[in-house]
Scaffold this motif. Sequence first.
Motif, PDB file in Angstrom:
ATOM      1  N   GLU A   1      -8.636  -0.440   1.920  1.00  0.00           N
ATOM      2  CA  GLU A   1      -9.058  -1.379   2.951  1.00  0.00           C
ATOM      3  C   GLU A   1     -10.261  -2.187   2.497  1.00  0.00           C
ATOM      4  O   GLU A   1     -10.334  -3.402   2.725  1.00  0.00           O
ATOM      5  CB  GLU A   1      -9.390  -0.626   4.237  1.00  0.00           C
ATOM      6  CG  GLU A   1      -9.813  -1.543   5.376  1.00  0.00           C
ATOM      7  CD  GLU A   1     -10.058  -0.800   6.671  1.00  0.00           C
ATOM      8  OE1 GLU A   1     -10.251  -1.471   7.709  1.00  0.00           O
ATOM      9  OE2 GLU A   1     -10.068   0.448   6.662  1.00  0.00           O
TER      10      GLU A   1
ATOM     11  N   PHE B   1      -3.531  -0.285   7.310  1.00  0.00           N
ATOM     12  CA  PHE B   1      -4.479   0.618   6.661  1.00  0.00           C
ATOM     13  C   PHE B   1      -4.482   2.025   7.257  1.00  0.00           C
ATOM     14  O   PHE B   1      -5.073   2.935   6.681  1.00  0.00           O
ATOM     15  CB  PHE B   1      -5.887   0.022   6.726  1.00  0.00           C
ATOM     16  CG  PHE B   1      -6.020  -1.280   5.993  1.00  0.00           C
ATOM     17  CD1 PHE B   1      -5.922  -1.324   4.615  1.00  0.00           C
ATOM     18  CD2 PHE B   1      -6.213  -2.470   6.672  1.00  0.00           C
ATOM     19  CE1 PHE B   1      -6.031  -2.521   3.922  1.00  0.00           C
ATOM     20  CE2 PHE B   1      -6.325  -3.673   6.002  1.00  0.00           C
ATOM     21  CZ  PHE B   1      -6.232  -3.700   4.621  1.00  0.00           C
TER      22      PHE B   1
ATOM     23  N   VAL C   1       1.542   4.800   1.146  1.00  0.00           N
ATOM     24  CA  VAL C   1       1.183   5.584   2.337  1.00  0.00           C
ATOM     25  C   VAL C   1       1.699   7.017   2.230  1.00  0.00           C
ATOM     26  O   VAL C   1       1.826   7.714   3.236  1.00  0.00           O
ATOM     27  CB  VAL C   1       1.716   4.913   3.622  1.00  0.00           C
ATOM     28  CG1 VAL C   1       1.121   3.534   3.796  1.00  0.00           C
ATOM     29  CG2 VAL C   1       3.242   4.848   3.628  1.00  0.00           C
TER      30      VAL C   1
ATOM     31  N   ARG D   1       0.832  -1.205   0.000  1.00  0.00           N
ATOM     32  CA  ARG D   1       0.000   0.000   0.000  1.00  0.00           C
ATOM     33  C   ARG D   1       0.864   1.252   0.000  1.00  0.00           C
ATOM     34  O   ARG D   1       1.859   1.350   0.736  1.00  0.00           O
ATOM     35  CB  ARG D   1      -0.916   0.027   1.215  1.00  0.00           C
ATOM     36  CG  ARG D   1      -1.916   1.179   1.174  1.00  0.00           C
ATOM     37  CD  ARG D   1      -2.887   1.114   2.328  1.00  0.00           C
ATOM     38  NE  ARG D   1      -2.389   1.711   3.546  1.00  0.00           N
ATOM     39  CZ  ARG D   1      -2.343   3.023   3.781  1.00  0.00           C
ATOM     40  NH1 ARG D   1      -2.709   3.876   2.857  1.00  0.00           N
ATOM     41  NH2 ARG D   1      -1.902   3.473   4.935  1.00  0.00           N
TER      42      ARG D   1
ATOM     43  N   ARG E   1       0.120   6.802   7.409  1.00  0.00           N
ATOM     44  CA  ARG E   1       0.178   7.878   6.426  1.00  0.00           C
ATOM     45  C   ARG E   1       1.472   8.641   6.645  1.00  0.00           C
ATOM     46  O   ARG E   1       1.830   8.956   7.779  1.00  0.00           O
ATOM     47  CB  ARG E   1      -1.011   8.818   6.574  1.00  0.00           C
ATOM     48  CG  ARG E   1      -0.996   9.969   5.575  1.00  0.00           C
ATOM     49  CD  ARG E   1      -2.166  10.889   5.794  1.00  0.00           C
ATOM     50  NE  ARG E   1      -2.092  12.063   4.944  1.00  0.00           N
ATOM     51  CZ  ARG E   1      -2.876  13.108   5.056  1.00  0.00           C
ATOM     52  NH1 ARG E   1      -3.815  13.143   5.997  1.00  0.00           N
ATOM     53  NH2 ARG E   1      -2.759  14.138   4.241  1.00  0.00           N
TER      54      ARG E   1
ATOM     55  N   LYS F   1      -9.014   7.542  -0.001  1.00  0.00           N
ATOM     56  CA  LYS F   1      -8.215   6.584  -0.761  1.00  0.00           C
ATOM     57  C   LYS F   1      -7.820   5.396   0.107  1.00  0.00           C
ATOM     58  O   LYS F   1      -7.852   4.238  -0.335  1.00  0.00           O
ATOM     59  CB  LYS F   1      -6.965   7.274  -1.315  1.00  0.00           C
ATOM     60  CG  LYS F   1      -7.243   8.388  -2.323  1.00  0.00           C
ATOM     61  CD  LYS F   1      -5.944   9.037  -2.779  1.00  0.00           C
ATOM     62  CE  LYS F   1      -6.210  10.191  -3.752  1.00  0.00           C
ATOM     63  NZ  LYS F   1      -4.954  10.834  -4.196  1.00  0.00           N
ATOM     64  N   ARG F   2      -7.439   5.685   1.350  1.00  0.00           N
ATOM     65  CA  ARG F   2      -7.060   4.608   2.262  1.00  0.00           C
ATOM     66  C   ARG F   2      -8.246   3.681   2.531  1.00  0.00           C
ATOM     67  O   ARG F   2      -8.102   2.461   2.617  1.00  0.00           O
ATOM     68  CB  ARG F   2      -6.537   5.187   3.582  1.00  0.00           C
ATOM     69  CG  ARG F   2      -5.262   5.992   3.445  1.00  0.00           C
ATOM     70  CD  ARG F   2      -4.559   6.152   4.793  1.00  0.00           C
ATOM     71  NE  ARG F   2      -5.400   6.776   5.802  1.00  0.00           N
ATOM     72  CZ  ARG F   2      -5.491   8.089   6.014  1.00  0.00           C
ATOM     73  NH1 ARG F   2      -4.790   8.923   5.242  1.00  0.00           N
ATOM     74  NH2 ARG F   2      -6.264   8.577   6.964  1.00  0.00           N
TER      75      ARG F   2
ATOM     76  N   GLN G   1      -7.707  10.076   3.366  1.00  0.00           N
ATOM     77  CA  GLN G   1      -8.577   9.126   4.048  1.00  0.00           C
ATOM     78  C   GLN G   1      -9.442   8.324   3.100  1.00  0.00           C
ATOM     79  O   GLN G   1      -9.568   7.108   3.229  1.00  0.00           O
ATOM     80  CB  GLN G   1      -9.460   9.848   5.067  1.00  0.00           C
ATOM     81  CG  GLN G   1     -10.375   8.895   5.849  1.00  0.00           C
ATOM     82  CD  GLN G   1     -11.188   9.623   6.894  1.00  0.00           C
ATOM     83  OE1 GLN G   1     -10.948  10.794   7.171  1.00  0.00           O
ATOM     84  NE2 GLN G   1     -12.170   8.928   7.462  1.00  0.00           N
TER      85      GLN G   1
ATOM     86  N   MET H   1      -2.068  10.016  -0.298  1.00  0.00           N
ATOM     87  CA  MET H   1      -3.055   8.982   0.039  1.00  0.00           C
ATOM     88  C   MET H   1      -3.888   9.435   1.240  1.00  0.00           C
ATOM     89  O   MET H   1      -3.612   9.091   2.389  1.00  0.00           O
ATOM     90  CB  MET H   1      -2.358   7.653   0.325  1.00  0.00           C
ATOM     91  CG  MET H   1      -1.788   6.968  -0.894  1.00  0.00           C
ATOM     92  SD  MET H   1      -3.056   6.428  -2.054  1.00  0.00           S
ATOM     93  CE  MET H   1      -3.893   5.177  -1.106  1.00  0.00           C
TER      94      MET H   1
END
Length: 441
Positions: free
Chosen positions: A283, A320, A270, A268, A323, A278-279, A276, A274
């Motif tokens: 997930e 997840f 980070v 992923r 950041r 997108k994250r 919220q 990226m």
Amino acid sequence: MGLKDDLDRYREVGEQRRQDLEEFIQYGDLGESRRDEVRIPIKIIDLPEFAYDQREMGGVGQGQDGTPEPGDPVGEPEPGDGDEEGDPGEEGGDHEYYEMDPEEFAEELDEQLGLDLDPKGKKVIEEVEGDFTDITRTGPTGTLDFERLFKEGLKRKLAMDFDRDYVRAALQIDGWGPARVFEWARSDENLPVSRVWIENAYDEIPADDRTVYESLDEMEANVERTDTAQRIRREGVDQVPFRREDERYRYPEVVEERERNVVVVNIRDVSGSMRQKKRELVERTFTPLDWYLQGKYDNAEFVYIAHDADAWEVEREDFFGIRSGGGTRISSAYELALERLDEEYPWADWNRYVFAAGDSENSSNDTEKNVIPLMERIDANLHAYVETQPSGNAINATHAEEVENHFGDDDNVAVAYVTRPADVTEGIYEILSTEESDDYE
């Protein structure tokens, strides 16, 4: 109704009332589940109950002791009184959860998306299964199959059996001797009697008793003949002839079975871009894929790699939420993935899946010069990249497109575009249906 019936009924009701699986993946709270247990909300319905009639509890018009009389004012109405409809409530209803293991989740997802991914076994192992089922002619005494030995001996005894008294009576026919009786027994009666037995039996008969019957018809009229079944019921079995050739020894069946091992590498982005939404899309895509593959394979292991310009391995609980404010170099994650896979998950023994996700933003030329060659170098059942761009493609968000253009219709590379929760199941289908069509064995 017992506890098991109650439990079965609970699951039946839960299946009927639980949130739709596709809706759960797209919008549900995935955080209530673990990697080995999927918890899908069930809406609780309040059961009917009795309530007291307010008219029977005293009030206006009751008369004495300071209570209002008819016509007296009774004050302002309490909040909520009257016939007006209230505003819609903002509190959510209570929920219980329908729990399913990853295997059940995989079956449900197959049915809902029209998939039927057949997991591939890579490592050939030998396994001893169940009872001693195979048979050999030699072995330790303790493994002798006595039941089989007895049955073979009993079959032989039955095949060799005949009515000895009946044959002895034939030897008492006037003018008949061993030769005549042997011919009659074998040719006319089809009895399994030997010439030696007849001669021995004739010698045991006194000379005066060798002329008891004048003819065969007289003998048959005076001697009751019994078949084998009748004699066994009457006399039992006194002796069973065992032979070494009937001996069989039991040993466990050794089978070759493919052990279905899988390692899933989740990568992923980070980096600072990226955010919220997108994250969350990452997930919602990766979590069901983890459940699905864990449900399909006997032994599933997972590696989680986060990256910005550099890559590092993390625990699932942190994957997840991380950041950073750094830039993006996707190849750093594939370099780490290659190292981990070659060290601990050799391609000869493991099925390997490499899933990456991000917003397709990457440092200049990194996709073409580094990522694509690394994807070609890493042997895997399936490589997948999931682009999450809720607001549409950014100008420099070209990674997914470059990967898709390079690999085209390659059977083990999938690219999915997820811009909103409603796209998640379609993205999962795109990934899994690509692997499903793979011809690899």
